[in-house]
Design a protein around this motif. Structure first.
Motif, PDB file in Angstrom:
ATOM      1  N   LEU A 239      55.714  42.228  48.133  1.00 52.45           N
ATOM      2  CA  LEU A 239      54.962  43.118  48.229  1.00 52.45           C
ATOM      3  C   LEU A 239      53.122  42.582  48.149  1.00 52.45           C
ATOM      4  CD1 LEU A 239      55.639  46.393  45.923  1.00 52.45           C
ATOM      5  CD2 LEU A 239      55.534  46.292  48.383  1.00 52.45           C
ATOM      6  N   GLU A 240      53.216  41.448  47.560  1.00 52.79           N
ATOM      7  CA  GLU A 240      52.000  40.881  47.421  1.00 52.79           C
ATOM      8  C   GLU A 240      51.745  39.574  47.982  1.00 52.79           C
ATOM      9  OE1 GLU A 240      53.217  41.151  43.409  1.00 52.79           O
ATOM     10  OE2 GLU A 240      51.502  42.392  42.617  1.00 52.79           O
ATOM     11  N   ARG A 270      53.715  34.637  41.531  1.00 54.39           N
ATOM     12  CA  ARG A 270      54.865  34.003  40.907  1.00 54.39           C
ATOM     13  C   ARG A 270      54.920  34.405  39.600  1.00 54.39           C
ATOM     14  NH1 ARG A 270      59.195  32.421  39.417  1.00 54.39           N
ATOM     15  NH2 ARG A 270      59.893  30.456  39.364  1.00 54.39           N
ATOM     16  N   GLY A 271      55.809  35.549  39.316  1.00 56.47           N
ATOM     17  CA  GLY A 271      55.756  35.859  37.888  1.00 56.47           C
ATOM     18  C   GLY A 271      54.611  36.436  37.440  1.00 56.47           C
ATOM     19  N   PRO A 272      54.087  36.183  36.475  1.00 61.97           N
ATOM     20  CA  PRO A 272      52.550  36.766  35.991  1.00 61.97           C
ATOM     21  C   PRO A 272      51.359  36.022  36.539  1.00 61.97           C
ATOM     22  CG  PRO A 272      53.558  35.408  34.135  1.00 61.97           C
ATOM     23  CD  PRO A 272      54.363  35.311  35.145  1.00 61.97           C
ATOM     24  N   PHE A 273      51.690  34.902  37.322  1.00 65.08           N
ATOM     25  CA  PHE A 273      50.861  34.089  37.990  1.00 65.08           C
ATOM     26  C   PHE A 273      50.209  34.416  39.561  1.00 65.08           C
ATOM     27  CE2 PHE A 273      52.746  31.539  34.691  1.00 65.08           C
ATOM     28  CZ  PHE A 273      51.547  31.379  33.961  1.00 65.08           C
ATOM     29  N   TRP A 305      46.231  35.241  35.727  1.00 66.02           N
ATOM     30  CA  TRP A 305      47.181  35.173  34.731  1.00 66.02           C
ATOM     31  C   TRP A 305      47.359  36.700  34.144  1.00 66.02           C
ATOM     32  CZ3 TRP A 305      47.758  32.529  29.432  1.00 66.02           C
ATOM     33  CH2 TRP A 305      48.858  32.701  28.681  1.00 66.02           C
ATOM     34  N   HIS A 306      48.499  37.058  34.531  1.00 65.40           N
ATOM     35  CA  HIS A 306      48.438  38.550  33.835  1.00 65.40           C
ATOM     36  C   HIS A 306      49.397  38.426  32.691  1.00 65.40           C
ATOM     37  CE1 HIS A 306      46.947  40.328  37.533  1.00 65.40           C
ATOM     38  NE2 HIS A 306      47.887  39.523  38.301  1.00 65.40           N
ATOM     39  N   VAL A 307      48.736  38.572  31.523  1.00 65.14           N
ATOM     40  CA  VAL A 307      48.970  38.044  30.258  1.00 65.14           C
ATOM     41  C   VAL A 307      50.179  39.085  29.893  1.00 65.14           C
ATOM     42  CG1 VAL A 307      48.820  37.852  27.656  1.00 65.14           C
ATOM     43  CG2 VAL A 307      47.091  37.055  29.568  1.00 65.14           C
ATOM     44  N   ASP A 308      49.942  40.376  30.322  1.00 61.02           N
ATOM     45  CA  ASP A 308      51.102  41.225  30.038  1.00 61.02           C
ATOM     46  C   ASP A 308      50.490  42.368  30.950  1.00 61.02           C
ATOM     47  OD1 ASP A 308      48.827  42.790  29.124  1.00 61.02           O
ATOM     48  OD2 ASP A 308      49.726  42.767  26.844  1.00 61.02           O
ATOM     49  N   GLU A 309      51.243  43.556  30.981  1.00 62.99           N
ATOM     50  CA  GLU A 309      50.915  44.673  32.178  1.00 62.99           C
ATOM     51  C   GLU A 309      49.600  45.100  31.954  1.00 62.99           C
ATOM     52  OE1 GLU A 309      53.450  46.961  33.763  1.00 62.99           O
ATOM     53  OE2 GLU A 309      54.185  45.008  33.787  1.00 62.99           O
ATOM     54  N   GLU A 310      48.864  44.903  30.816  1.00 63.48           N
ATOM     55  CA  GLU A 310      47.319  45.451  30.894  1.00 63.48           C
ATOM     56  C   GLU A 310      46.241  44.165  30.972  1.00 63.48           C
ATOM     57  OE1 GLU A 310      47.600  47.733  27.289  1.00 63.48           O
ATOM     58  OE2 GLU A 310      48.935  49.101  28.371  1.00 63.48           O
ATOM     59  N   TRP A 311      46.717  43.118  30.316  1.00 62.59           N
ATOM     60  CA  TRP A 311      45.674  42.045  30.449  1.00 62.59           C
ATOM     61  C   TRP A 311      45.946  41.065  31.171  1.00 62.59           C
ATOM     62  CZ3 TRP A 311      41.489  42.649  26.727  1.00 62.59           C
ATOM     63  CH2 TRP A 311      41.535  43.935  25.940  1.00 62.59           C
ATOM     64  N   TRP A 338      41.191  44.004  31.875  1.00 60.55           N
ATOM     65  CA  TRP A 338      42.150  45.085  31.161  1.00 60.55           C
ATOM     66  C   TRP A 338      42.291  46.401  31.860  1.00 60.55           C
ATOM     67  CZ3 TRP A 338      40.625  49.298  27.384  1.00 60.55           C
ATOM     68  CH2 TRP A 338      41.840  49.649  26.683  1.00 60.55           C
TER      69      TRP A 338
END
Lengths: 372, 205
Positions: A239-240, A270-273, A305-311, A338
């Motif tokens: 998708l991205e 790539r994953g959260p990156f 870097w998407h630390v989690d779904e929000e940050w 955020w």
């Protein structure tokens, strides 16, 4: 979005409209918008209750085949050597519809730079607010893959210019590479091919004869572009992930200067990156006196870097060699964003600039962005 | 007396067995999503690849040239979670971001309806519409046709409903704790081989 300094005291540089001219343009834009909106609404039959969709933040309001949506960006900026300010940077409204093969309009109107509080000024003073008709076009569907777009639209140079709304991008400040060296809009025709398979790229070929309709008051001073033509190839997977190539040629209004741009952009997840990068190189022909070199180039590399779904954490480095400056401008950004919900994002960042002075200043910026 | 006692015990055992059977989840009975479309849609069957292309806005016209109007359920619904996982194979967050970008670029994202009945009502009244409902959906308008069935993998239990406020998300752990846990997750992602394409799909049509 932190954008170029706007003309203040009515002076014009190399063919740019004066402040008064811009106000007149904004007034014309507003009238045109109203006329188009009235036309669109007049053509609508009242939607039956069953055809109405539930409103969800970020997905607009559906009325029959019409969708009303938009976004809001409120920005705070404390830059070195400038007044600190809190402004409504963008309040944008989209009206779009899919009626049949021939009538698929899209309109975007924007109120920009509405001051809330500016240092050394009273409340709601200190900035010149503007109303802009950013985009208005109609898509004619030729086939499932091909369409013809007529009107004013964003040029597909790189990725950022096509999705520059505050809620869709990762930083409050906008890289110089994504707007400074080329025309952000075209007013004319575009042939668009949308691929179904990943190995075949999407293609856009566009052409603008003459000047821009409802020219954008935020255009970089001295860089109104006429007689624009260009193309973009974009390969997408997942998708991205995207790799794109761009070309644009244009003439700088009321000067002898002509330019040819080539650009490349990449967006890898790539994953959260995420890694995002854009490069543009502009070759000038018959440069005007204020152009100190025959080329202009920009490159930025941004990591997220998407630390989690929000940050998310974001860092960016950019280098920009402008045609009007001897010294190369460099800037680096580090920030946090955020997203408590997908259509809402809060951002804060620190930008440090050195080298040539262009639109970005060293300082802290933050913003609240919401799609509605 | 003794005979009557046996009969009573047997009755009690039968009642208990019945109660246990009723209380147990109906193991082995998988849920289904039914793909529904307006009756004018010139397609009798649709596969998941085609369905994914429609909802990812890669395919926008039916073979007769009529525009496709995809209908989604709201993000919190179980049907949407199933559909997202089984058909689209992407995270909800990535999809919402994708649709937001596509909308900014002038494409129309799927319409959202907040119940099976609302999906059926919308599809019944809008030529070219296509959506999905859970198989147990009740009243069935005559203008709606079923053009596909998607089994939902067993054990794909619905997750906790999640709602966030504008100011603070409804998360179990505060942000500092998640910041500590995140590097471990990030390293695990980096050392994991790249997973290509979508999540595995159970039970094709």
């Amino acid at each position: 979005m932190i954008r170029p300094q706007r003309l203040k005291n009515g002076t014009a540089e190399d063919g740019c409209p004066t402040t008064e001219g811009r106000r007149l343009g904004a007034r014309r834009s507003a009238m045109l918008l109203l006329a188009l909106t009235a036309l669109l609404l007049a053509g609508l039959a009242p939607a039956r209750a069953q055809e109405r969709a539930a409103y969800a933040l970020g997905q607009g309001l559906w009325i029959g085949k019409l969708n009303l949506s938009g976004y809001l960006t409120i920005e705070g900026e404390a830059a070195r050597g400038e007044d600190a300010k809190l402004i409504v940077d963008d309040l944008s409204l989209f009206i779009q519809g899919r009626f049949n093969r021939w009538f698929n309009p899209f309109i975007e109107a924007e109120a920009a730079s509405l001051p809330i509080a500016v240092e050394n000024h009273g409340l709601f003073q200190g900035e010149d607010a503007e109303v802009v008709l950013e985009r208005f076009y109609n898509d004619f569907v030729i086939s499932d893959h091909w369409s013809l777009r007529l009107g004013k639209a964003l040029t597909p140079v790189g990725e950022w210019n096509g999705i520059h709304a505050g809620p869709l991008v990762e930083t409050t400040s906008r890289p110089l590479t994504t707007f400074r060296g080329f025309s952000e809009f075209y007013s004319g025709a575009a042939l668009v091919y949308q691929s179904e398979v990943e190995s075949v790229p999407d293609l856009t070929v566009y052409w603008q004869p003459g000047g821009e309709l409802a020219s954008n008051p935020e255009a970089v001073p001295g860089r109104l572009f006429h007689d624009i033509a260009g193309l973009n190839l974009a390969w997408h997977w997942g998708l991205e992930n995207t790799v794109g190539l761009s070309y644009q040629r244009a003439r700088v209004a009321k000067t002898t200067e002509r330019q040819h741009l080539v650009g490349a952009n990449v967006h890898l997840v790539r994953g959260p990156f995420e890694l995002v990068s854009e490069f543009t190189y502009v070759r000038l022909r018959r440069p005007r006196l204020t152009s100190l070199r025959r080329h202009e180039l920009g490159l930025y590399v941004q990591g997220q870097w998407h630390v989690d779904e929000e940050w998310s954490l974001v860092g960016r480095f950019e280098i920009y060699r402008d045609r009007t400056l001897l010294r190369t401008s460099r800037n680096v950004v580090i920030g946090i964003s955020w997203r408590p919900r997908p259509p809402i994002v809060w951002k804060i960042e620190y930008l440090d600039r050195w080298g040539g002075v262009l639109d970005l200043r060293t300082g802290v910026r933050g913003s609240f962005n919401v799609l509605f | 007396m003794r005979k009557g006692g046996h009969a009573k015990e047997a009755r009690i055992a039968a009642v208990l067995l019945l109660a246990v059977l009723c209380a147990c989840p109906r193991a082995g009975r998988a849920a289904e999503l039914w793909i529904v479309a307006h009756r004018s849609v010139p397609v009798d069957r649709i596969d998941r690849e085609e369905l994914a292309r429609i909802f990812l806005l890669k395919k926008t016209r039916w073979p007769d040239g009529r525009p496709i109007v995809p209908v989604n359920r709201e993000a919190e619904s179980q049907a949407r979670r199933w559909f997202t996982r089984v058909v689209l194979g992407r995270s909800m967050r990535a999809l919402i971001g994708y649709w937001n970008q596509m909308q900014f670029r002038g494409h129309m994202p799927p319409v959202v309806q907040e119940s099976d009945a609302a999906v059926l009502g919308f599809v019944a009244h809008v030529p070219g519409a296509i959506g999905y409902v859970s198989a147990r959906a009740g009243a069935w308008p005559p203008q709606v046709r079923v053009i596909g069935r998607i089994p939902v993998p067993e054990g794909d239990a619905p997750g906790r409903r999640r709602r966030s406020s504008l100011l603070w998300p409804d998360n179990a752990w505060p942000p500092p704790a998640r910041l500590v846990a995140a590097p471990i997750r990030a390293v695990s992602v980096l050392v994991t081989p790249i997973a290509g394409g979508r999540a595995p799909i159970a039970g094709g049509r």
